[in-house]
Design an enzyme around this catalytic site. Structure first.
Site, PDB file in Angstrom:
ATOM      1  N   GLN A 100     -17.457   3.270  -2.352  1.00  0.00           N
ATOM      2  CA  GLN A 100     -17.894   2.674  -1.144  1.00  0.00           C
ATOM      3  C   GLN A 100     -18.713   3.784  -0.295  1.00  0.00           C
ATOM      4  OE1 GLN A 100     -15.055   1.981   2.441  1.00  0.00           O
ATOM      5  NE2 GLN A 100     -15.470  -0.151   1.631  1.00  0.00           N
ATOM      6  N   TYR A 170     -16.956   0.905  11.677  1.00  0.00           N
ATOM      7  CA  TYR A 170     -18.039   1.898  11.372  1.00  0.00           C
ATOM      8  C   TYR A 170     -19.458   1.706  11.727  1.00  0.00           C
ATOM      9  CZ  TYR A 170     -13.406   3.454   9.361  1.00  0.00           C
ATOM     10  OH  TYR A 170     -12.204   3.905   9.336  1.00  0.00           O
ATOM     11  N   ARG A 320      -2.805  -1.951   0.329  1.00  0.00           N
ATOM     12  CA  ARG A 320      -1.488  -1.323   0.452  1.00  0.00           C
ATOM     13  C   ARG A 320      -0.862  -1.784  -0.714  1.00  0.00           C
ATOM     14  NH1 ARG A 320       0.071  -3.231   6.444  1.00  0.00           N
ATOM     15  NH2 ARG A 320      -1.443  -4.786   5.617  1.00  0.00           N
ATOM     16  N   CYS A 342       5.392  -4.486  -1.411  1.00  0.00           N
ATOM     17  CA  CYS A 342       4.887  -3.906   0.042  1.00  0.00           C
ATOM     18  C   CYS A 342       5.359  -4.651   1.025  1.00  0.00           C
ATOM     19  CB  CYS A 342       3.142  -3.925  -0.200  1.00  0.00           C
ATOM     20  SG  CYS A 342       2.462  -3.330   1.434  1.00  0.00           S
ATOM     21  N   CYS A 345       4.063  -1.711   6.203  1.00  0.00           N
ATOM     22  CA  CYS A 345       4.511  -0.803   7.177  1.00  0.00           C
ATOM     23  C   CYS A 345       3.216   0.129   7.464  1.00  0.00           C
ATOM     24  CB  CYS A 345       5.698  -0.199   7.090  1.00  0.00           C
ATOM     25  SG  CYS A 345       5.417   0.863   5.752  1.00  0.00           S
ATOM     26  N   CYS A 348       2.189   4.573   4.377  1.00  0.00           N
ATOM     27  CA  CYS A 348       1.512   5.201   3.431  1.00  0.00           C
ATOM     28  C   CYS A 348       0.378   6.086   3.650  1.00  0.00           C
ATOM     29  CB  CYS A 348       1.215   4.117   2.420  1.00  0.00           C
ATOM     30  SG  CYS A 348       0.386   2.780   3.157  1.00  0.00           S
TER      31      CYS A 348
END
Length: 367
Positions: A100, A170, A320, A342, A345, A348
């Site tokens: 990416q 971005y 996630r 998962c 939250c 990570c």
């Protein structure tokens, strides 16, 4: 067999299933942005875990476009050998990997880049650490060229595809959004003008890699901000992207400025909260004939399966859940249907800054 395990294609790229590891900053690259053995090990685990396509963490194409520490770069020919090693480690396991490409624009951080951030306009914005320098036309031309050069390096390194990051606030998204693009020239104002930078990037990338090499994009379906980029505009841009030769669109939404509507929402504790970009993906899917990927809160196998079976999207992207369970796809393939563990939250990501690499803090505490 579930539709999720049917083979599929993105351009010329053949994939064995419809599960995608969505791009995730890992914080596991060296001072110059070079991928490390730690990152190779993470990717090998994901391939062993069964994902059909692995998308790397966001990779900066220009030195001033760097944001977080440990971020991957592809802004120099000197980095190609390290990327070739990374790709090789994925291919040795039988996996497919796309890189990416991104420029953080006004969200770039001087602490990481050592340079003044640049953006479409010199405006204050919640996710900008400082007011960026407004890009000149020379800056625009240079960054467009930088995207093309990074794509060339990606192909040389052996990546199976490149993905452009046109979401989450971005640089590409900054040009598309009226909130961060206040320009009065041909790069601002109308949607056609605000999309000009993106389409020039696509053209430069296509020129660099040729017509048969897979090129796709992560695109905000909505900024979830008053006065920002909307789904109606995203549908039009999606059509333009298809006409420009883009092979697929991954639909996401929001940015760190979008409060509860950030790309990584918390509290996804029920089926009703899952797939929170599914409606956006459906709108894009109805407008284009190229494949559509969707990311955002998928946890239950049946929700993922229904999303693809219904035609709302062609691929399910996960971020996630694969940090906590790298082998989640293999678990599903073996017939288990328990929801991903998962808990949304987003804890990570903190170790990526403090410890040099992301991991599930909940899983670590329980082990």
């Amino acid at each position: 067999m579930s539709v999720l395990f049917e083979p599929a294609r993105i351009g010329t790229l053949e994939l064995e299933n419809r599960f995608v590891r969505s791009a995730t900053w890992e914080g596991m690259c060296g001072p110059s942005g070079e991928p490390t053995e730690k990152l190779q090990a993470l990717y090998r685990g994901l391939v062993e875990g069964g994902v059909g396509l692995l998308i790397t963490g966001y990779t900066f194409v220009s030195p001033e476009g760097r944001q977080l520490p440990g971020k991957m770069g592809l802004h120099s020919d000197d980095l190609v050998p390290a990327h070739r090693d990374l790709v090789g480690s994925v291919h040795e396991k039988g996996g497919k990997v796309a890189v990416q490409l991104v420029h953080a624009g006004g969200q770039a951080n001087r602490k990481s880049s050592g340079m003044t951030p640049i953006a479409p306009s010199a405006v204050e914005f919640p996710t900008f650490a400082e007011v960026p320098k407004e890009m000149t036309k020379e800056d625009i031309a240079r960054v467009v060229s930088d995207f093309g050069a990074a794509a060339r390096r990606a192909k040389e390194a052996g990546y199976d595809a490149v993905q452009l990051h046109g979401a989450h606030g971005y640089l590409i998204n900054q040009f598309l959004s009226p909130l961060t693009n206040r320009r009065k020239d041909e790069y601002g104002g109308s949607l056609e003008n605000r999309a000009r930078f993106l389409l020039e990037v696509v053209s430069a990338v296509r020129d660099a890699v040729g017509t048969d090499y897979p090129v796709f994009i992560k695109l905000n379906g909505h900024d979830f901000l008053d006065g920002g980029f909307t789904i109606d505009e995203a549908v039009v841009v999606a059509k333009w992207l298809e006409e420009a030769g883009v092979d697929a669109i991954e639909v996401s939404g929001g940015s760190a400025a979008s409060k509860e509507f950030t790309p990584a929402r918390k509290g996804i504790n029920s089926r009703e909260k899952e797939g929170y970009h599914r409606d956006l993906a459906r709108r894009v899917k109805e407008a284009v004939s190229i494949p559509v990927l969707v990311v955002g809160g998928f946890r239950s196998f049946d929700v993922m399966e229904e999303t693809v079976r219904s035609g709302d999207a062609d691929f399910i992207s996960l971020s996630r859940p694969l940090i906590r369970e790298p082998h989640l796809v293999s678990r599903f393939r073996e017939g288990a249907r328990e929801r991903a563990t998962c808990i949304s939250c987003s804890g990570c990501f903190l170790p990526g800054i403090k410890e040099g690499g992301i991991y599930c803090v909940v899983e670590a505490k329980s082990s």
